[in-house]
Design an enzyme around this catalytic site. Structure first.
Site, PDB file in Angstrom:
ATOM      1  N   ASP B 464      23.165  34.450  41.602  1.00  0.00           N
ATOM      2  CA  ASP B 464      23.098  35.720  40.722  1.00  0.00           C
ATOM      3  C   ASP B 464      23.292  35.311  39.351  1.00  0.00           C
ATOM      4  O   ASP B 464      23.432  34.106  39.175  1.00  0.00           O
ATOM      5  CB  ASP B 464      24.565  36.388  41.182  1.00  0.00           C
ATOM      6  CG  ASP B 464      24.688  37.609  40.308  1.00  0.00           C
ATOM      7  OD1 ASP B 464      23.815  38.335  40.027  1.00  0.00           O
ATOM      8  OD2 ASP B 464      26.056  37.800  39.838  1.00  0.00           O
ATOM      9  N   ASP B 883      29.141  36.628  41.873  1.00  0.00           N
ATOM     10  CA  ASP B 883      30.677  36.844  41.827  1.00  0.00           C
ATOM     11  C   ASP B 883      30.883  38.371  41.979  1.00  0.00           C
ATOM     12  O   ASP B 883      32.218  38.545  41.840  1.00  0.00           O
ATOM     13  CB  ASP B 883      30.817  36.534  40.388  1.00  0.00           C
ATOM     14  CG  ASP B 883      30.285  37.621  39.210  1.00  0.00           C
ATOM     15  OD1 ASP B 883      28.824  38.071  39.634  1.00  0.00           O
ATOM     16  OD2 ASP B 883      30.767  37.772  38.323  1.00  0.00           O
ATOM     17  N   ASP B 887      26.925  41.034  45.358  1.00  0.00           N
ATOM     18  CA  ASP B 887      26.368  39.620  45.859  1.00  0.00           C
ATOM     19  C   ASP B 887      26.791  39.572  47.330  1.00  0.00           C
ATOM     20  O   ASP B 887      26.636  38.549  47.957  1.00  0.00           O
ATOM     21  CB  ASP B 887      26.960  38.637  44.927  1.00  0.00           C
ATOM     22  CG  ASP B 887      26.282  38.762  43.556  1.00  0.00           C
ATOM     23  OD1 ASP B 887      25.138  39.300  43.237  1.00  0.00           O
ATOM     24  OD2 ASP B 887      26.874  38.448  42.735  1.00  0.00           O
TER      25      ASP B 887
END
Lengths: 349, 1182
Positions: B464, B883, B887
């Site tokens: 990410d 995080d 995700d």
């Protein structure tokens, strides 16, 4: 094998002290252990080490091999196979019926001493093809009964020789039942050659495994006699033939100590053996041999170990040589980064 | 949620400060409506009216659901303040919780039941049971179940300990106190005694004991702020509301009663449907009216609520489940090898039983009399067969018995060893100081304990961006106001040190975060709104300070004269903007339901918040309608440039718009996140029109969200662009180096982000993911056909680029130079057309040719889709790191999921297998720990196969000399203890502690990670080589004593002891030969277990009742014994040693060379490495 390389504390040290002011910080405590940086020795197989190791092995092994071979050669062994010879010619086709009959089974053998034999000379009988390690056989015994008079009727594990005529057998079980019962009498120059039959078994067995208050009871009373009978007045701890027999052999060909002749024998002396050929090995084509053997520090006559040591030692010597040659012909600098795969073919990662 | 407030004297605007009593505005006529994502507003002549907040994330679909009546049978009826009547059928759980799995009584059966879910355990159980049949009893009763019992016991003790800790935590939790209304009086009561229906009072900073529906709070409008950090980890405050109908009731004085009809307990923490009947009125309740167990009340003096779900039925407890379990690849491979081993086992057993069959057939006539067989028991009446069941059955029994004897061919100890080794490895990973994150005070976390070794074989990393590569600490960098770019990077004046502050009653109020300011802009901001620039700047910062959902919190500091303002909010961008506004003198001081107070250059001003349209992902903007002190009404809008320019009044100030657009472009090209701010003044008629529309929309029963969106779209039009802001999403420390390392290690890093293309590319550059040498292929299409076309073109192009380099490869010299790396940049819209259809294949082909893949504007599910795309088509291991909640799907999809415990809450961590504080730790995790773990585990599995197989083969050889009757020379206790005591500890210790290479070397040469990719430590070839070696070694162990003692008086127990010792010493030396890193623990384990074996053998042989009494002493007295032992060890190890030496010397693997380099290279070189690595490893954090 190599120098001690206490791994330097690559990163941990630098960050270890910076956390001091913080209370209840979850920062892991630094220690060489938790950072997996305990001082460690990391041996590497360098050519020198490898060659030295091989040479060391050959230096150790070849002398041992030689000494073992000599020891084995020193041992004098007289082996007499008698199971066929001791059956009268008429019965040779049907040995089993002979051995089961009441016929006289005495048989005389002549043994010629080839080399000087130093005392003590061990007398063994050797059986072939007798599976003392057979599962049914080894299980069929009762150690508690042998040890302790009070558990004389503990025969549950002794099937099928557990009791006869409703009474427990002591010693029970197949092993005791099949006790070897050939006997040997030796004479030299018409003189009785004394055979010492004491202390032929392990002392530990006599002391701790076979009770001195346990007497044979109801033994070999059944319909099928397996082997030797025991004197019911002698305690088991003194029945050394039984004790020897009960240490079941590891392999189907085995020797058991019969006794010791405690005098030297000179070459070309002829020993007459009068033997009672009682034991039935015919039903399973077993061989019977009588063995007289001296002993060395290595035990009996067996060249195998000496040869094995010489072979391994020689092989290691050969390996040491060939490695030396190979290293000289095609050396490689250890730890040279240019051998790393990504350095050999750049860009090929 | 929302009850309607009365609307009286609707459309007149009064200066905000004139209001004195807000409470008087309420009346009781309310109707229930569903949830919505809009604040509604009404106002009266008396002053600002309270604003109602909806919960975020409410969508029109769920909205429709909330309209459905809850069926009686699906509902739970809660009588307010009448727990007895509520629970008269005793169907609701009490509030005591039990997270422990077991009680004292159920521990044994349940734990056993759970443990036997493993097939291997069943296998051993079946064998132990078989062994209990008298016909098959190979081992004694006790000996046969000992190994299994030990394994079960170890696991059970571990489980019991964990459970004990849970029980203890439960006890503490259950005994906490809460005030509960009893007989019109609030009394302290233990949590576990709270019952559904009771009224509970919660004070500030207290934890909520169970799920409660709010009745009233200290706030006259019924607002309560809660922190849900224990629930979802989000630290920002969330607002919850009490209903108007219950707001004024004081439970101590009047009898509060009513009926709440709510849904059955479920685990959806973002959903709640209920309705409440109070005083004969029906009110509907939504997720914003309930506070869940585990939340904390903040900023609210007290709140009163009624318990609706308690104990295990609370949403928090229903959500209490662990991470999903994954199985490591090594273990999957291992299972294949186990199948081989079981085939091998079957083969051995077949050989034995066939031989036994032949033997029995041959000797069938003699069996009755054979002294060592004696089929017949002559003492029985009718001469029964003794322990003989006929030829056929004997063969079957032989087969089964051989399975029992050879059972450890399937290594039971391996399973428990692997578990222990993983625990040990996790211990070291957690305690690694280089994976400790100082700012967040978080250690590395191992949440999944069974995929440690997968970390050594990762081929793809999906990352990410926000919060993972970047800090997700937004920092206001520059602004473009009215077409002028103010870039604060230019100068930094001294007085910025402390930032802006205001003084109130001698107390200094200062924002918690200092933002650097641009002096020129600061000048304009201070100059007031008199000048033209000044007024634009004023509007700009007013918009920044007002157009958000930030709640300011005043925090005390040790210094009594100094107070800090902490801006709490759900969006870090908004926080950054509000801090920026504060720095420029527009300090947001207070936000209540109806107004906000902003300190503008030292002068407090109060603004009525007349309406607020929250951010939604369709509009991509939010707006607030403010009643200004000068009685004008303005709408301030802020949003993404793509949607904002669509709603601006293009006719006005074209040059300014153009300038702003240019600034935006330059901002995003340096990686800043941009927002555009717009404003419009509303005339009275416009406002009235909007207000009535807003009222209608808010009151609508169906499709409310849609209606509100429409209202918002109407008002957010013809805007005047005030300017734009550039917020820097700072790269985390060490990210470029980390990415570099990972790429060198042969790991493909894919970045999946929700950001727009330019931002993504610029972050790509700054993180060194993209380099100027790369050729970029950009795919952003919005139809399937055009996607196909551009994919085809891209494949051709990437092929051309790679084959070009291939050609030069053949011709020779100029190798690396001509290699053109290709970067693929693809956006979410294209992915919509590509994923889940035949284009996937093309995308994968293309992506494989590219060294970098960057996906921008992707939705959470697309992230998972991309991971699945790779996972489906290759056998390579994938790792996803992220995080945020967006995700989670990707983390769960990937083989290994890593969560960053960062700003965005803990959902990612909860779903992950490993969690850490910083992206750069990934390098340590993969290159160091992953490499180690893989190497250790791979070796350990092979070694365990080997050591058990050697033992089994020794037994097997012996069986060939015992008439195939499965008797063993090695006594049964040694057989049993072999894998339990004799050989287990060293393999575990080596599995935990062995290190093939230093941390430093591994980081210096990331390429060494390729060992895992190439499966160097565990593969089929190694397995078969090991097995051949095993056969050789077992033969040496068996046959040397056999030949040396052939035809001697040796008894079974003695030679058995020789074999036992030989096997144990050999397998331990074999391990010793392969250990790379010897520390004192390894020494202790290896030599210690040899000593332990000798001691065990001696003890066993000192038991007079066993057959082998004193055997070891008898045999150890002879020289032959020692010579046998020595020759066995040397002869058995020679082939392995020779092969190893040759292999290491002539075809050294990289690891081997690096290890040599570690040892022989001069120290200075490695010192240089240290310096070089330092920036990545332990740069002091600011």
């Amino acid at each position: 094998m190599s120098s001690n390389t206490p791994s330097s504390s690559a990163g941990g040290v630098g960050s270890a002290d910076s956390s001091a002011p913080r209370r209840n910080s979850k920062r892991p405590k630094y220690s060489k252990f938790t950072q997996q940086e305990l001082p460690a020795c990391k041996p590497i197989l360098t050519p020198r080490w490898v060659i030295s190791a091989f040479i060391l092995v050959s230096i150790v092994f070849i002398p041992i091999g030689v000494v073992s071979l000599f020891a084995s050669q020193d041992v004098v062994e007289i082996i007499d196979r008698y199971e066929t010879e001791c059956v009268p010619q008429d019965f040779r086709n049907n040995k089993v019926s002979f051995i089961q009959s009441d016929a006289n089974k005495t048989c005389t053998r002549r043994l010629t001493v080839t080399k000087r034999m130093k005392q003590p000379i061990y007398v063994y009988y050797q059986l072939d093809n007798f599976y003392q390690n057979h599962r049914r056989y080894v299980k069929s015994r009762s150690d508690s009964q042998l040890k302790d008079n009070s558990s004389w009727n503990d025969v549950s594990s002794c099937k099928p020789e557990d009791d006869s005529n409703g009474q427990p057998i002591v010693p029970c079980g197949l092993i005791a039942w099949s006790l070897f019962n050939d006997t040997y009498n030796f004479s030299l120059n018409n003189q009785q050659l004394a055979v010492n039959k004491t202390e032929i078994s392990w002392k530990s067995d006599r002391d701790s495994k076979f009770g001195n208050d346990v007497f044979p009871r109801n033994f070999q009373n059944g319909t099928l006699i397996g082997g030797k009978s025991l004197d019911p007045t002698v305690p088991l701890s003194e029945q050394e033939d039984l004790i020897v027999w009960m240490r079941t052999a590891a392999l189907p060909t085995f020797r058991k100590l019969y006794g010791k002749i405690e005098r030297d024998l000179q070459p070309n002396e002829v020993i007459h053996v009068t033997l009672e050929n009682n034991y039935n090995t015919y039903s399973f084509n077993g061989k019977k041999k009588l063995v007289l053997s001296t002993t060395s520090w290595l035990g009996g006559k067996n060249d195998f170990l000496g040869i094995a040591y010489l072979t391994v030692g020689g092989l290691c010597f050969f390996l040491a040589l060939s490695f030396t040659v190979v290293y000289l012909v095609k050396p490689r600098r250890l730890g040279d980064p240019s051998y790393l795969s990504w350095n050999r073919n750049p860009g090929g990662q | 949620m929302d009850s309607k407030t009365p609307v009286e004297n609707l459309y007149s605007i009064e200066p905000a400060l004139s209001s004195s009593s807000r409470r008087s505005n309420f009346s009781a006529h309310s109707k229930s409506v569903g949830r919505s994502s809009i604040r509604e507003v009404s106002f009266s002549d008396l002053g600002p009216k309270p604003v109602k907040y909806g919960s975020r994330g409410a969508e029109s679909e769920t909205y429709n659901m909330s309209q459905k009546e809850i069926n009686d049978e699906d509902a739970r009826l809660v009588q307010i303040n009448d727990p007895v009547k509520t629970n008269e059928r005793f169907e609701f759980a009490g509030n005591s919780i039990r997270t422990g799995k077991y009680s004292v009584l159920t521990f044994l059966p349940r734990n056993l039941f759970e443990q036997f879910h493993r097939v291997a355990y069943i296998y051993f159980l079946v064998i132990a049971v078989l062994n209990q049949l008298p016909q098959l009893a190979v081992f004694g009763r006790f000996a046969s179940i000992l190994p299994l019992a030990i394994v079960l016991l170890v696991t059970a003790v571990k489980d019991a300990y964990e459970d004990y800790r849970r029980h203890r935590a439960d006890k503490i939790e259950n005994n906490r106190l809460a005030s509960v209304l009893v007989n019109h009086e609030f009394q302290q009561k233990k949590w576990k005694d709270i019952q559904v229906g009771e009224i509970i009072k919660i004070h500030a900073n207290e934890t909520i004991p169970c799920d409660i529906v709010l009745l009233s709070t200290c706030d006259p409008t019924g607002v309560a702020y809660v922190q849900t950090i224990n629930l979802d980890g989000e630290s920002n405050l969330k607002t919850r509301y009490a209903k108007q109908e219950t707001l004024l009731k004081i439970p101590e004085k009047e009898n509060v009663s009513g009926l709440i009809k709510c849904e059955k307990p479920n685990r959806n923490i973002y959903g709640f449907q209920a309705n409440m009947e109070v005083d004969g009125k029906r009110v509907s309740l939504g997720p914003s009216n309930i506070i869940l167990r585990g939340c904390e009340l903040k900023n609210t003096t007290w709140a009163i609520g009624v318990a609706v779900y308690a104990g295990r039925e609370t949403k928090a407890m229903l959500n209490n489940s662990g991470a999903p379990s994954k199985r490591s690849r090594l273990e999957t491979h291992m299972n294949l090898e186990i199948i081989f081993l079981s085939l091998f086992l079957t083969a051995l057993c077949t050989v034995v039983s066939v031989c036994a069959a032949v033997w029995l057939r041959r000797h069938r006539d003699e069996l009755d009399y054979l002294p060592f067989y004696r089929r017949k028991d002559f003492y029985e009446e009718e001469e029964d067969n003794y322990n003989y069941y006929g030829w056929g059955l004997e063969i079957v029994f032989t087969f089964l018995m051989s399975v029992i004897v050879f059972q450890i061919m399937i290594p039971i100890s391996l399973y428990i060893s692997m578990e222990l080794v993983r625990v040990g490895q996790a211990y070291f990973m957690i305690r690694d100081t280089q994976m400790y994150d100082e700012p967040s005070d978080s250690r590395f976390q191992c949440r999944a304990l069974n995929i440690n070794e997968d970390l050594g074989q990762i081929k793809y990393v999906f990352s990410d961006k926000t919060g993972t590569l970047t800090e997700n600490k937004m920092e206001f960098q520059c602004a473009s106001v009215w077409g002028v770019d103010y870039n604060s990077g230019k100068g930094s004046s001294q007085d910025q040190k402390d930032g802006y502050f205001v003084e109130v009653d001698g107390k200094i109020l200062r924002p918690k975060m200092v933002v650097k300011t641009d002096p020129e802009l600061l000048q304009f901001a201070r100059s007031g709104k008199d000048t033209k620039e000044g007024s634009h700047v004023h509007d700009f910062f007013l918009a920044l300070a007002a157009c958000n959902t930030i709640v300011p919190l005043i925090v005390d500091t040790p210094d009594p004269t100094l107070k800090l303002i902490d801006y709490q909010g759900e969006s870090p961008d908004e926080q950054a903007l509000v801090y920026a506004a504060a720095a420029y003198g527009y300090m947001l001081i207070e936000r209540t339901s109806g107004h906000i107070v902003i300190d503008i250059q030292g002068e407090r001003q109060r603004f009525n918040v007349l309406g607020l349209h929250e951010f939604d992902s369709d509009r991509k903007r939010m707006s607030v309608i403010l009643g200004l002190p000068n009685k004008s009404v303005k709408v301030f809008v802020k949003g993404a440039d793509t949607t904002m320019f669509g709603v601006t009044d293009r006719s006005l100030n074209t040059s300014i718009i153009r300038a702003t657009e240019a600034h935006l472009h330059s901002y995003s090209s340096i990686g800043l996140r941009t927002l555009v701010i717009g404003m419009r003044e509303l005339s009275t008629s416009e406002f009235e029109e909007w207000h009535s529309a807003f009222e209608v929309a808010s009151n609508a029963l169906m499709g409310r969200a849609r209606l509100l969106r429409k209202v918002a779209t109407n008002i957010e039009s013809n805007l005047r662009i005030l300017g734009a802001s550039g917020i820097e999403d700072k790269l985390q420390e060490g990210v470029p180096e980390a990415i570099e390392s990972l790429r060198t290690a042969g790991i493909k890093v894919w970045v999946l982000t929700g950001d727009k293309q330019e931002t993504a590319i610029s972050i790509g550059y700054s993180s060194k993911l993209l380099t100027s040498k790369m050729t970029q292929i950009i795919v952003n299409r919005n139809s399937k056909e055009s996607c196909r076309k551009s994919l085809e073109d891209a494949i051709i192009m990437s092929k051309k680029l790679t084959t070009m380099s291939g050609n030069t490869n053949d011709t020779g010299r100029t190798l690396g130079a001509s290699l053109t790396p290709v970067a693929l940049i693809i956006d979410g819209t294209s992915l919509v057309y590509i994923l889940d259809c035949e284009l996937e294949e093309m995308l994968f082909e293309l992506a494989c040719n590219c060294s970098v893949v960057l996906c921008c504007r992707v939705a959470p599910l697309q992230k998972a889709g991309i991971v699945a795309l790779v996972k489906k088509r290759t056998s390579d291991m994938t790792l996803a790191i992220g995080d945020g909640a967006n995700d989670v799907s990707m983390i769960q999809m990937a083989d290994v999921g890593v969560g960053i415990s960062g700003q965005e809450g803990r959902q990612a961590v909860m779903a992950s297998d490993f969690a850490m504080g910083q992206f750069r730790f990934l390098v340590t995790l993969l290159l160091v720990h992953g490499h180690w773990n893989y190497q250790r585990m791979g070796y350990m599995i092979l070694y365990n196969f080997y050591k058990n197989a050697v033992f089994v083969l020794v037994l097997f050889w012996y069986v060939l000399f015992t008439c195939f009757t499965l008797s063993t020379a090695i006594n049964e206790w040694s057989s049993v203890l072999y894998s339990v005591i004799y050989t287990s500890v060293p393999t575990i210790v080596v599995g935990i502690l062995d290190k093939d290479l230093n941390r430093r070397t591994l980081l210096k040469y990331p390429q060494l990670y390729g060992a895992g990719h190439r499966e160097e430590c565990y593969n089929k070839r190694l397995f078969w080589i090991t097995m051949i070696d095993t056969v050789w070694q077992s033969a040496v162990i068996f046959f040397i004593p056999l030949l040396a003692y052939g035809g001697s008086t040796i008894d079974a127990s003695s030679i058995g002891d020789l074999w036992t010792l030989a096997v144990v010493i050999l397998v331990n030396l074999h391990l010793a030969m392969d250990v790379i890193c010897w520390n004192w623990i390894t020494h202790a384990a290896i030599w210690g277990s040899i000593v332990a074996t000798v001691i065990c053998v001696i003890i066993i042989d000192a038991i007079p009742s066993l057959v082998g009494y004193w055997a070891i002493f008898q045999i150890a007295r002879t020289g032959l014994f020692w010579l046998c032992l020595l020759s066995i060890i040397v002869a058995a190890l020679i082939p392995r040693f020779v092969v190893k030496v040759l292999y290491q010397f002539y075809t050294p693997c990289d690891v081997q060379i690096a290890r040599e380099a570690e040892k022989f290279q001069p120290r200075s070189e490695s010192a240089a490495v240290e310096v070089e690595m330092n920036p990545i490893l332990n740069q002091p954090r600011p």
